[in-house]
Motif scaffolding. Structure first.
Motif, mmCIF file in Angstrom:
data_model
loop_
_atom_site.group_PDB
_atom_site.id
_atom_site.type_symbol
_atom_site.label_atom_id
_atom_site.label_comp_id
_atom_site.label_asym_id
_atom_site.label_seq_id
_atom_site.Cartn_x
_atom_site.Cartn_y
_atom_site.Cartn_z
ATOM 1 N N PHE A 1 0.392 -9.015 -1.289
ATOM 2 C CA PHE A 1 1.019 -8.801 -2.597
ATOM 3 C C PHE A 1 1.590 -7.386 -2.675
ATOM 4 C CE2 PHE A 1 1.997 -9.069 -6.924
ATOM 5 C CZ PHE A 1 1.548 -7.917 -7.551
ATOM 6 N N LEU A 2 0.817 -6.397 -2.209
ATOM 7 C CA LEU A 2 1.253 -4.988 -2.263
ATOM 8 C C LEU A 2 2.474 -4.777 -1.365
ATOM 9 C CD1 LEU A 2 -2.204 -3.096 -2.281
ATOM 10 C CD2 LEU A 2 -0.542 -3.388 -4.166
ATOM 11 N N TYR B 1 -6.775 -11.356 2.686
ATOM 12 C CA TYR B 1 -5.653 -10.393 2.775
ATOM 13 C C TYR B 1 -4.623 -10.598 1.666
ATOM 14 C CZ TYR B 1 -7.465 -9.104 7.347
ATOM 15 O OH TYR B 1 -8.263 -8.662 8.351
ATOM 16 N N ARG B 2 -4.991 -11.472 0.710
ATOM 17 C CA ARG B 2 -3.998 -11.817 -0.335
ATOM 18 C C ARG B 2 -3.488 -10.547 -1.036
ATOM 19 N NH1 ARG B 2 -6.162 -16.211 -4.375
ATOM 20 N NH2 ARG B 2 -7.452 -14.390 -4.903
ATOM 21 N N LEU B 3 -4.399 -9.626 -1.329
ATOM 22 C CA LEU B 3 -4.052 -8.415 -2.079
ATOM 23 C C LEU B 3 -3.042 -7.579 -1.286
ATOM 24 C CD1 LEU B 3 -4.488 -6.518 -4.461
ATOM 25 C CD2 LEU B 3 -6.395 -5.463 -3.193
ATOM 26 N N TYR B 4 -3.336 -7.437 0.049
ATOM 27 C CA TYR B 4 -2.450 -6.588 0.871
ATOM 28 C C TYR B 4 -1.044 -7.181 0.937
ATOM 29 C CZ TYR B 4 -6.824 -4.412 2.325
ATOM 30 O OH TYR B 4 -8.003 -3.763 2.310
#
Lengths: 146, 188
Positions: B11-12, B6-9
């Motif tokens: 960050f967003l 979930y790192r990307l989410y």
């Protein structure tokens, strides 16, 4: 004191109103008027001016009270009345209605008492009218014990 | 493992929050700027004179100033060193000076800031009169003024001071001191 009549007159009060046309100033609320050793306490004081000079001052109260030191080391003269009219240029204080003056233990009461504030002289009553009868009480001088 | 996925989410999400905060911040500045814009000067002049006439065509009052600035927002006129003259058909005029003043949009209310000096020369049947006070609120149509500050009334050689004052400049001319009154009269 004799010099009282040359002193300025100071007045303290809660409020004051100056009427330019009538040339009067009306001081109301705990009014204290002082000229040298002469002091008048009243509820209201109306100052009548003529060419900027005081021609007459009328103190009224329940009652208006005055006191003055007639001379150094002498006992204060005190008085009260419903109305007190003061004429600075004549050194004259006229007490009207339920007027009483105490001087050196003597008491005078009348509806009209005239007090010469320069020479500390009292003149009570009025020849022309019975209503201004005078009641005076003179205290006997204390007898010297043998 | 889950964090990895979930790192990307995350960050967003953070990016969205930061940009929303940034937008909010800049809108506040705009508001601040617009408010300032709304009440900014729209015209000014060096030297100012306003004369009001009575119904009979006689000067009723004069208002002079070294300079004036008019504000579009509240419609007020800010005056430098104003001098107000109130004419009185029977008596000498009253001249009122102060350091600065604000004339309301309708031209009826004049707030005189800082030290205020009021003078009336002597005339037929009247003595000269000087009043020193500050922060005076003048109601021009009523020829009336009031202050909550200390005031001094000098009609030589007599002088009276007090706190709070009400003045009516037209007949019957009268002045009222509202508290802590002290009078001093000379006797000849």
């Amino acid at each position: 004191l004799e010099s009282d009549s040359e002193q300025p007159i100071y007045i303290d009060s809660n409020t004051a109103t100056y009427d330019d046309k009538a040339q009067t100033s009306v001081y109301t609320g705990n009014v204290v008027t002082i000229q040298g050793s002469l002091r008048v306490d009243s509820d209201k004081l109306v100052v009548y001016l003529k060419q900027g000079e005081i021609s007459k001052m009328v103190a009224t109260g329940e009652k208006a009270k005055f006191e003055q030191l007639p001379g150094e080391g002498q006992e204060k003269i005190k008085g009260e009345a419903l109305i007190g009219e003061y004429y600075p240029n004549k050194n004259l204080l006229i007490l009207k209605k339920e007027a009483v003056v105490w001087q050196a233990g003597n008491k005078s009461a009348s509806d009209l008492i005239r007090y010469d504030s320069k020479n500390a002289l009292i003149k009570a009553g009025e020849k022309s009218s019975d209503s201004k009868r005078v009641h005076s009480v003179f205290m006997p001088k204390e007898k010297k014990t043998q | 493992m889950i964090l990895q996925r979930y790192r990307l989410y995350i960050f967003l999400l953070i990016l969205a929050l930061v940009s929303w905060w940034w937008v909010d911040l800049s809108e506040k500045d705009d508001v601040g700027v617009t408010v300032a814009m709304k009440n900014s000067p729209d015209y000014f002049s060096n030297g100012y004179r306003k004369t009001e006439m009575s119904d009979a065509g006689i000067p009723h009052s004069d208002l002079l100033a070294d300079g004036m600035i008019h504000y579009s927002g509240d419609g007020a006129t800010h005056l430098q060193n104003p001098v107000m003259t109130l004419y009185n058909n029977s008596v000498s005029p009253w001249v009122i000076r102060s350091e600065s003043g604000i004339l309301s949009r309708n031209g009826e209310d004049l707030l005189l800031n800082g030290k205020v000096h009021i003078n009336r020369e002597s005339g037929e049947g009247v003595k000269p009169l000087t009043i020193n006070t500050s922060e005076l609120r003048v109601k021009l149509p009523d020829n009336y003024a009031e202050t909550d500050e200390w005031a001094e009334i000098i009609s030589p050689p007599n002088r009276t001071t007090g706190v709070g004052m009400e003045v009516t400049f037209v007949e019957p001319i009268h002045l009222k001191l509202l508290a802590k009154v002290k009078g001093r009269y000379e006797v000849n």
